[in-house]
Enzyme design. Structure first.
Site, PDB file in Angstrom:
ATOM      1  CB  SER A 141      -0.863  -0.354   0.624  1.00  0.00           C
ATOM      2  OG  SER A 141      -1.156   1.004   1.633  1.00  0.00           O
ATOM      3  CE1 TYR A 155      -4.036  -2.996   4.372  1.00  0.00           C
ATOM      4  CE2 TYR A 155      -3.496   0.042   4.167  1.00  0.00           C
ATOM      5  CZ  TYR A 155      -3.534  -1.725   4.235  1.00  0.00           C
ATOM      6  OH  TYR A 155      -3.569  -1.550   2.519  1.00  0.00           O
TER       7      TYR A 155
END
Length: 250
Positions: A141, A155
């Site tokens: 990401s 995350y």
């Protein structure tokens, strides 16, 4: 004939979103695709149907990740359908969003179990099945390198760990001609982001403005990058972190 004809691919978390886009792209280009899902069997079967309708071949593997024995169960199911692997895409992951002072240990452990531990052991146990000259692509990401959403800290940390995994694993598997790379998407229009992306024109415009290209990404945008790395054309790229954010890190 497609560029992946005769090859077998496994895409984790392929029942929807980015994973489904990757599975469909590889299948369209000739790969036989193992479509992994955690809970949504119906959605996984839809992915398989889409691949088959486009002339490809696919099958489902249903294993919930983040639990003891998940990697073993996944490969046991895979071995019932195929006798080797050419492309492994570690895409499955879960998100978490909580202020730094509020995330609890259970949630923290869960996101690390699914996003870090599972791909590590799936790859470790899959290495003997992965043919020489194969490909491993890990889906990270842009948040791993961009602190714009501190509420997603845990995350982002899991994805940063996955990036380190990519770099070190490229050295481990390199002697076998296997490349290992990270693809890092930005904001992508999937059902995970649906609530806020489709909340109104203002929300979507704000998300689009983050990108240098002025729009929100699609699963196909990411799938095309993965397909390049998985192809023969990507043979000289390994240990790399590929920015697929549409320029949102710039």
């Amino acid at each position: 004939m497609g560029v992946f004809t005769g090859r077998t691919a496994l895409v984790t978390g392929a029942s929807r979103g980015i994973g489904r886009g990757i599975a469909e792209r590889l299948g369209r280009d000739g790969a036989r695709v193992a479509v992994h899902y955690g809970r949504n069997e119906a959605a996984a079967k839809e992915t398989v149907a889409a691949i088959e309708e486009a002339g490809g071949s696919a099958f489902t593997i249903g294993v919930e990740l983040g639990r003891p024995g998940d990697a073993e169960a996944l490969w046991e199911e895979f071995d019932r359908h195929a006798d080797g692997l050419d492309i492994l895409v570690n895409n499955a992951g879960i998100g978490t969003s909580a202020p730094f002072g509020e995330i609890d240990e259970e949630e923290y452990d869960r996101v690390f179990a699914v996003n870090v531990k599972a791909p590590h052991f799936i790859t470790q146990q899959g290495a003997s099945r992965l043919r020489d000259g194969g490909r491993v692509v890990n889906i990270s990401s842009g948040l791993a390198r961009n602190a714009v959403m501190p509420e997603k800290m845990a995350y982002a940390m899991t994805k940063a760990a996955l990036d380190v995994f990519t770099r070190d694993l490229s050295k481990v598997l390199g002697p076998r001609g296997i490349t290992v790379n990270t693809v890092a998407p930005g904001i992508v229009d999937t059902d995970v982001n649906a609530d806020w992306l489709r909340a109104g024109d203002e929300a979507r415009a704000g998300a689009a403005a983050i990108s240098a290209l002025g729009r929100v990404g699609t699963p196909g945008d990411v799938a095309d990058v993965v397909a390049f790395l998985a192809s023969e054309a990507g043979r000289w790229v390994t240990g790399s972190w590929v920015d697929a954010t549409g320029g949102s890190l710039k």
